[in-house]
Write a protein that holds these residues in place. Sequence first.
Motif, PDB file in Angstrom:
ATOM      1  N   ASP A   1       0.841  -1.199   0.000  1.00 55.87           N
ATOM      2  CA  ASP A   1       0.000   0.000   0.000  1.00 55.87           C
ATOM      3  C   ASP A   1       0.880   1.254   0.000  1.00 55.87           C
ATOM      4  OD1 ASP A   1      -2.356   1.509   0.066  1.00 55.87           O
ATOM      5  OD2 ASP A   1      -2.035   1.868   2.196  1.00 55.87           O
TER       6      ASP A   1
ATOM      7  N   SER B   1       0.064   6.602   1.146  1.00 56.37           N
ATOM      8  CA  SER B   1       0.652   7.694   1.922  1.00 56.37           C
ATOM      9  C   SER B   1       1.978   8.127   1.294  1.00 56.37           C
ATOM     10  CB  SER B   1       0.871   7.260   3.370  1.00 56.37           C
ATOM     11  OG  SER B   1       1.695   6.131   3.446  1.00 56.37           O
TER      12      SER B   1
ATOM     13  N   LYS C   1       3.172  11.819   0.036  1.00 60.53           N
ATOM     14  CA  LYS C   1       4.403  12.453   0.536  1.00 60.53           C
ATOM     15  C   LYS C   1       5.305  12.905  -0.606  1.00 60.53           C
ATOM     16  CE  LYS C   1       4.909  10.022   4.888  1.00 60.53           C
ATOM     17  NZ  LYS C   1       5.653   8.926   5.520  1.00 60.53           N
TER      18      LYS C   1
ATOM     19  N   VAL D   1      -6.104  15.083   1.672  1.00 58.40           N
ATOM     20  CA  VAL D   1      -5.452  13.866   1.178  1.00 58.40           C
ATOM     21  C   VAL D   1      -5.390  12.816   2.278  1.00 58.40           C
ATOM     22  CG1 VAL D   1      -3.272  12.912   0.355  1.00 58.40           C
ATOM     23  CG2 VAL D   1      -4.073  15.095  -0.534  1.00 58.40           C
TER      24      VAL D   1
ATOM     25  N   GLU E   1      -7.211   9.139   2.369  1.00 58.51           N
ATOM     26  CA  GLU E   1      -6.420   7.921   2.529  1.00 58.51           C
ATOM     27  C   GLU E   1      -6.913   7.119   3.743  1.00 58.51           C
ATOM     28  OE1 GLU E   1      -4.111   6.287   0.840  1.00 58.51           O
ATOM     29  OE2 GLU E   1      -4.075   7.676  -0.833  1.00 58.51           O
TER      30      GLU E   1
ATOM     31  N   TYR F   1     -10.021   5.418   2.723  1.00 58.20           N
ATOM     32  CA  TYR F   1      -9.714   4.283   1.864  1.00 58.20           C
ATOM     33  C   TYR F   1      -9.255   3.087   2.699  1.00 58.20           C
ATOM     34  CZ  TYR F   1      -6.910   1.136  -0.906  1.00 58.20           C
ATOM     35  OH  TYR F   1      -6.368  -0.002  -1.437  1.00 58.20           O
ATOM     36  N   MET F   2      -8.408   3.344   3.682  1.00 56.88           N
ATOM     37  CA  MET F   2      -7.903   2.238   4.502  1.00 56.88           C
ATOM     38  C   MET F   2      -9.034   1.595   5.304  1.00 56.88           C
ATOM     39  SD  MET F   2      -5.528   0.233   5.280  1.00 56.88           S
ATOM     40  CE  MET F   2      -3.971   0.715   4.646  1.00 56.88           C
TER      41      MET F   2
ATOM     42  N   GLN G   1      -3.207   4.797   8.947  1.00 58.58           N
ATOM     43  CA  GLN G   1      -2.843   5.852   7.998  1.00 58.58           C
ATOM     44  C   GLN G   1      -2.221   7.063   8.676  1.00 58.58           C
ATOM     45  OE1 GLN G   1      -2.269   5.482   5.177  1.00 58.58           O
ATOM     46  NE2 GLN G   1      -3.800   4.537   3.886  1.00 58.58           N
TER      47      GLN G   1
ATOM     48  N   SER H   1       1.206   6.136   9.263  1.00 57.18           N
ATOM     49  CA  SER H   1       1.910   6.036   7.973  1.00 57.18           C
ATOM     50  C   SER H   1       2.332   7.412   7.475  1.00 57.18           C
ATOM     51  CB  SER H   1       1.017   5.398   6.913  1.00 57.18           C
ATOM     52  OG  SER H   1       0.841   4.041   7.185  1.00 57.18           O
TER      53      SER H   1
ATOM     54  N   PRO I   1       4.911   3.734   6.212  1.00 55.83           N
ATOM     55  CA  PRO I   1       3.876   2.692   6.127  1.00 55.83           C
ATOM     56  C   PRO I   1       4.146   1.477   7.015  1.00 55.83           C
ATOM     57  CG  PRO I   1       4.471   3.445   3.936  1.00 55.83           C
ATOM     58  CD  PRO I   1       5.374   4.151   4.892  1.00 55.83           C
TER      59      PRO I   1
END
Lengths: 407, 288
Positions: A207, A210, A214, B6, B10, B13-14, B249, B252, B257
């Motif tokens: 995944d 993120s 970045k 953002v 995310e 989504y997770m 997230q 992360s 991550p």
Amino acid sequence: MTYTRREFLRAAGAATVAGGLPAVAFSADKEIKLGSVLDNSGNLDIYGKPMVIATRLAVDEINEAGGLLGRKIKLIQYDTQSDIALYTKFAQQLAREDKVDVVHGGITSASREAIRQTFKRSNTLYFYNVLYEGGVCDRNTVVTGTTPAQAVEPIVERAMKKWGNKVYVLAADYNYGQITAKWISYYVDQRKGTVAKTDFFPLDVADFGSTIAKIQQEKPNWVVSALVGGAHMSFYRQWAASGMNKKIPLASTTFGVGNEHLALSAAEGDGILIAGNYSQESTLPANKQFLAAWQKRFGDTKIVHEIAVSQYQGIKLWAECVRKAGSVDREAVLKAIESGASIEGPAGTVAIDAKTHHASLDINVMEVKNQKLAILETVKQRAPSDTARYCDLQKNPNENKQYEVDI
Amino acid sequence: MDYAGVVCLEILYMIAFLALTSAGLAIVFGMMRVINLAHGEFVMLGGYTTIACYNNGINIYFAMLVVAPVVVGLVGLIVERTIIRFLYGRMIDTMLATWGLSLLLIGLVTLIFGNTAVSVPAPVSGYQLGEYQMGGYNLFIILITVALTLVMWAVLRFTRAGLIARGAMQGPDVVSSLGYDPRKIYMYTFTAGAALSGLAGGVLAPLTGLLPSSGGAYIAKAFITVITGGAAVVSGTLSSAVVFGTVNQLVSFAAHPVIGELAMLALAIILLRLMPKGITGRFFRDGT
């Protein structure tokens, strides 16, 4: 019906004598034995299967042309099933039981280090024909794959010229990725560029959401990936799915080696910049012959990739050295190697560098176009200068280690 | 500001990813206490079904939303009839049997499709959020998960079948005394769970790509989500997906991550220590 052991043995003995030994045109003790240990199944078979075929192709071609020194080559192949323990086992079998004259094999760096010492001790000449992180310094070992100095520097050079000075590095979190990332930043620094950030990922991370965000925060001019394996392929997909492939250009030190460009759609892969020894698109006559021969014997050439070609070239190079030496004796062949042997392979000239026992190779800078590796330019005969920084086997023939980079 | 957006997307989504990959497992485990170690392979099969359909010219949405759940549901039905039905009430035995099954499925898929990574391109293009490019397909997954959660909740809450299923969950003997055959209910439930796993695999295929061994990547997270969620199927899965997805997230983005995954595992241990019966065992006790 029951047999006593004695009756059985007598019967078996009689059968053997009656049947006789199969008649051969050449006597067995005259055969040259070539051993190979490769992963023909399991997790790494995407790399190993084509290498196994390439090994057979090279040996068959030599035999059909009348063999070596008038003797046939007998191929002894073992499938290591992507299992390190089997490498050790089969390496010992090749050295002690089969008593082969030369070994061509090993795929991952871990597998190479598992078997290299076995062959060193048994005085069995060993060829490692895969791109890797560089640094092996051992007179008994010959490497014909590319090192970072050969394949990474041309990428950095072209990308910085084309796209700019600021780069973001993504790499796999084990020795290959760590060392390659060091070389990337070394080459970027040399050209007065900056590495915005380096991120390492274990092999099972899939995944990259993120990370992609970045990267956009850092706003690099380009991104370079030294990611490895099936899970990391997700990065390229997620990169394309977010539309980033239209925004920030991408280069890679690993992409394409295992035919990754066939696993992505054209829209996802187009435009990735890579460098390596081989592309199927190469118009060299030797490549056309090679692909035709492969097609004739084994069918689909779609699976041909760089390390299969490296393996083929390694065997051809060894054969050339045997001819030069007039013998398969290890010392004689090593002398021939150190006198600077070279061949013309499907990927161009492969010339042994006597100091490091690595090869100078032609490097293609390529771009993924419609699931093919289109050649942008070819840099002739790049030397393995990274390994040459530390290793001089002519001065220190007894060296036996893999140097870690200190840059 | 854009960056906050953002991060939020995310996180969503997770959460969707966790809820989607856990739904099938939650139903099977919540209803029948069957620990299905082949759950990851069901997800993987859904992905391969989608890819095979797409490569043969079938519309990708039809492949992932219809064909994948139907095919994997049928596989689930066969598995239930041939293996699982003899093992109800024997949790450890179901673990062993389904682990064997997972190895078998990996082997079969390797034989049919080979051991190379395959994928389909995402059918939704990216979009612009302020100065950031985002994956449009992630939004699609979030929407699918919302829809699926609503459907599951509605079925369990307002339909007769859902009522019987919840009854069977709480006391199979009571249901059978009312004239329903719990074994039949279990059969339907297992098939439905497998179909949901197939749907998850189909929908996620364009983002993750597939190998025969991909199931392993799903199963650990799905189990953590389901066990921490507790026995209630919808509220349990959803609440633990929200907790884990957010933590994963946020960490992360703040760190890396890998640290995100670690944070998620550490949190699971802490939560299970505080609430042995899971989040829903502690807070919601209405059983959906």
